[in-house]
Scaffold this motif. Structure first.
Motif, short mmCIF file in Angstrom:
data_model
loop_
_atom_site.label_atom_id
_atom_site.label_comp_id
_atom_site.label_asym_id
_atom_site.label_seq_id
_atom_site.Cartn_x
_atom_site.Cartn_y
_atom_site.Cartn_z
N MET A 1 0.86 -1.20 0.00
CA MET A 1 0.00 0.00 0.00
C MET A 1 0.88 1.24 0.00
SD MET A 1 -2.91 1.31 -0.05
CE MET A 1 -3.67 -0.30 0.01
N SER A 2 0.64 2.16 -0.90
CA SER A 2 1.46 3.35 -0.99
C SER A 2 1.17 4.30 0.15
CB SER A 2 1.17 4.08 -2.31
OG SER A 2 -0.13 4.62 -2.28
N THR A 3 2.14 5.22 0.40
CA THR A 3 1.92 6.24 1.44
C THR A 3 0.70 7.08 1.10
OG1 THR A 3 4.27 6.31 1.94
CG2 THR A 3 2.95 8.20 2.62
N LEU A 4 0.56 7.41 -0.21
CA LEU A 4 -0.59 8.20 -0.60
C LEU A 4 -1.88 7.47 -0.34
CD1 LEU A 4 0.52 9.93 -3.91
CD2 LEU A 4 -0.01 11.01 -1.73
N HIS A 5 -1.90 6.16 -0.57
CA HIS A 5 -3.10 5.39 -0.28
C HIS A 5 -3.46 5.52 1.19
CE1 HIS A 5 -4.47 2.23 -3.39
NE2 HIS A 5 -5.51 2.82 -2.88
N LYS A 6 -2.47 5.44 2.07
CA LYS A 6 -2.77 5.51 3.50
C LYS A 6 -3.29 6.88 3.88
CE LYS A 6 0.31 1.92 5.23
NZ LYS A 6 1.32 1.57 6.24
N THR A 7 -2.81 7.94 3.22
CA THR A 7 -3.27 9.26 3.58
C THR A 7 -4.72 9.50 3.20
OG1 THR A 7 -2.54 10.26 1.50
CG2 THR A 7 -0.95 10.22 3.32
N LEU A 8 -5.29 8.61 2.42
CA LEU A 8 -6.68 8.80 2.03
C LEU A 8 -7.63 8.63 3.18
CD1 LEU A 8 -6.57 7.02 -1.39
CD2 LEU A 8 -6.18 9.39 -0.77
N SER A 9 -7.16 8.06 4.27
CA SER A 9 -8.01 7.97 5.45
C SER A 9 -8.11 9.30 6.16
CB SER A 9 -7.45 6.91 6.41
OG SER A 9 -6.12 7.21 6.73
N GLY A 10 -7.49 10.33 5.62
CA GLY A 10 -7.60 11.65 6.22
C GLY A 10 -6.44 11.97 7.12
N VAL A 11 -5.41 11.12 7.17
CA VAL A 11 -4.26 11.36 8.03
C VAL A 11 -3.23 12.15 7.26
CG1 VAL A 11 -2.48 10.27 9.42
CG2 VAL A 11 -4.71 9.22 9.20
N SER A 12 -2.58 13.12 7.87
CA SER A 12 -1.62 13.94 7.16
C SER A 12 -0.39 13.15 6.80
CB SER A 12 -1.23 15.14 8.03
OG SER A 12 -0.40 14.73 9.08
N VAL A 13 0.29 13.58 5.73
CA VAL A 13 1.54 12.96 5.32
C VAL A 13 2.57 13.09 6.44
CG1 VAL A 13 3.44 13.09 3.67
CG2 VAL A 13 1.08 13.33 2.88
N ARG A 14 2.58 14.24 7.13
CA ARG A 14 3.55 14.44 8.22
C ARG A 14 3.36 13.38 9.28
NH1 ARG A 14 1.32 19.26 7.44
NH2 ARG A 14 0.19 19.18 9.41
N ARG A 15 2.11 13.07 9.63
CA ARG A 15 1.87 12.09 10.68
C ARG A 15 2.31 10.70 10.22
NH1 ARG A 15 -3.44 11.32 14.39
NH2 ARG A 15 -2.66 9.60 15.61
N ALA A 16 2.00 10.34 8.96
CA ALA A 16 2.40 9.04 8.47
C ALA A 16 3.91 8.91 8.45
CB ALA A 16 1.84 8.83 7.06
N VAL A 412 -16.25 8.05 4.33
CA VAL A 412 -15.69 8.01 2.98
C VAL A 412 -14.44 7.12 3.04
CG1 VAL A 412 -15.03 9.42 0.99
CG2 VAL A 412 -16.43 10.41 2.80
N PRO A 413 -14.61 5.83 3.27
CA PRO A 413 -13.47 4.97 3.59
C PRO A 413 -12.60 4.65 2.38
CG PRO A 413 -15.45 3.65 3.41
CD PRO A 413 -15.89 5.09 3.28
N THR A 414 -11.35 4.35 2.66
CA THR A 414 -10.45 3.79 1.65
C THR A 414 -10.05 2.37 2.05
OG1 THR A 414 -8.53 4.75 2.75
CG2 THR A 414 -9.56 6.02 0.98
N ALA A 415 -10.75 1.83 3.05
CA ALA A 415 -10.49 0.46 3.50
C ALA A 415 -11.78 -0.17 3.98
CB ALA A 415 -9.45 0.45 4.63
N ASP A 416 -11.91 -1.45 3.73
CA ASP A 416 -12.95 -2.25 4.37
C ASP A 416 -12.46 -2.51 5.79
OD1 ASP A 416 -15.18 -3.82 4.79
OD2 ASP A 416 -14.30 -5.60 3.85
#
Length: 487
Positions: A1-16, A412-416
């Motif tokens: 899973m890409s970093t960008l994919h993970k940020t779709l949950s609304g978490v900032s890139v800085r936090r990730a 608005v999920p990006t994950a089940d």
């Protein structure tokens, strides 16, 4: 899973990189407990004596893995010692002020402190009561709010107040932590056995905080150049339960803290104190152990988060980094395991935790408590899950919990994902997730623009209603726009 994919949950890139349904207004769920008799006037809490830990060749156990220097912060660890009282009436569920049984019980523990330069300090000290459920000191509350605390210039203290954590410190590094003790031997038929329940912990927590508030010593002070204006107590789960006891029974005696921001498992708070307290709660804990119904009042709030697990995926990764580095969690056979290795044997589905970012709401809770204490402006109203008369959470036809604060990662999920995961602790409160494939995301949202628009429509009202900070919402919208969802 890409970093960008993970940020779709609304978490900032800085936090990730660092690792709408208002169901219940304040006091509207069940009857507010009656006000207690007038509490005695607070007495001055003696400050613990702090001395910096300096043992060459050793390092602090359970220190954050975040690069504090890059954030402009200094980290130090201190031994803290003094004499503490035991209390009668400092028990869970008690909503009346405790009374001292005795005093003069010696203790010696430790506190980890991190602070910014004076020109960045916002004047507030956030003090975490470490969670010791796993047998190790961990800062689960700071894990969720780490980026916010550093961004906004808080000083942060992490206090080892309980025997389990202190004794593990001593076995993990005898050279660094020998001589620490929070025990008192006055109990049992012999009058000399170990007293259970960490009876000194409340005074320890307050006295260490008082020492940091005083920040005495000029250039030799624990936080040189900082003037502490207020202190907020923070803690999660087991720690939140201890802090609830403190709020209900000890705070009227001490008056050391200006506010409380509790994360999961505070339970009922008394209604007659003018000290702000917000309890943020997960679906994972509420869904596994009932709806956790309790009342709120003029100075207390209850904010439930739909889809949230007992730690968010991001808070869990924060703790995992510490556990991997320190090798501090022990399996039953004594071998070291990581935090995820402690969680996963109880799981039905893997990997654990949901992408719902508790930090978005917990940040706002800390911020609201601080503002409330300083300006008198109350926090947003309580918002709870819908529950039956028996206290069970109500779910819709798709199995989703009704009510609570509903963040973009849930709506608005990006994950089940699900907040519950089997019958056994700790995974039953830790949930699970599976990121959607690119094809699934394209089918769900059709276009990237529609996805971004949906995120914005969910998070914008939460800012206006007072459950998310504008800065965090802007980061979530920005990350959604930069993502590759439905492109």
């Amino acid at each position: 899973m890409s970093t960008l994919h993970k940020t779709l949950s609304g978490v900032s890139v800085r936090r990730a990189a660092l690792l709408l349904l208002p169901v219940a207004l304040a006091g509207a769920m069940i009857a507010v407990p009656p006000a207690t008799a007038q509490a005695p006037s607070p007495v001055a809490v003696p400050a613990a004596t702090l001395s910096e830990v300096d043992v060459p060749g050793t390092s602090p156990m359970s220190a954050t893995a975040v690069d504090l220097a890059a954030a402009g912060y200094t980290a130090r660890e201190f031994y803290a010692e003094g004499q503490a009282s035991r209390y009668a009436g400092a028990t869970p569920g008690t909503l009346t002020t405790a009374s001292a049984l005795d005093g003069g019980n010696p203790y010696r523990t430790r506190v980890m402190v991190r602070y910014p330069k004076a020109d960045k300090f916002n004047g507030t000290l956030a003090v975490e009561w470490t969670n010791v459920t796993i047998g190790v000191d961990f800062e689960f509350a700071a894990a969720e709010a780490s980026e916010y605390l550093l961004r906004e210039g808080y000083a942060v203290a992490v206090v080892s107040a309980q025997r389990v954590g202190v004794e593990r410190l001593k076995t993990w590094s005898p050279a660094r932590y020998a001589g620490l003790s929070v025990d008192v031997n006055k109990c049992g038929d012999d009058g000399a056995s170990l007293c259970p329940g960490d009876p000194l912990s409340y005074d320890i927590f307050a006295q260490v905080t008082q020492a940091l508030k005083d920040n005495a010593g000029g250039a030799a002070a624990p936080m040189p150049g900082l003037k502490v204006k207020d202190a907020i107590a923070i803690g999660q789960s087991q720690s939140a339960g201890r802090l609830a006891v403190y709020y209900n029974t000890i705070q009227p005696l001490h008056d050391v803290f200006d506010g409380f921001a509790l994360w999961d498992r505070s339970g009922q708070l008394r209604s007659d104190l003018n000290v702000p307290a917000i309890s943020v709660n997960s679906e994972g804990l509420g869904g596994s152990f009932g709806g956790a119904r309790w009342s709120t009042s003029k100075y207390t709030r209850k904010w439930d988060i739909a889809g949230a697990t007992h730690a968010s995926l991001y808070g869990a990764e924060y703790i995992e980094a510490i556990a991997q580095r320190d090798q501090s969690i022990q399996a039953p056979d004594g071998q070291p395991i990581t935090f995820f290795e402690w969680i996963e044997p109880a799981c039905i589905k893997l990997p654990p935790f949901t992408t719902v970012d508790v930090g978005l709401v917990y940040n706002k809770a800390i911020d609201s408590v601080r503002s409330w204490s300083r300006t008198g402006k109350p926090a947003a109203a309580s918002r709870s899950f819908v529950t039956t008369d028996a206290g069970t959470v109500v779910r819709d036809a798709d199995g989703k919990v009704e009510g609570g604060i509903r963040l973009p990662q849930f709506v608005v999920p990006t994950a089940d994902q699900g907040a519950l995961n089997g019958p056994a602790f700790p995974c039953n409160v830790s949930g699970w997730h599976r990121y959607y494939s690119d094809a699934e995301l394209k089918a769900m949202y059709r276009t990237h623009a529609q996805y971004v628009s949906k995120v914005r429509k969910v998070i914008t009202p939460l800012v206006l209603e007072g459950y998310v900070l504008p800065t965090d919402a802007a980061a979530a919208n920005r990350d959604a726009a930069r993502s590759d969802v439905a492109r």
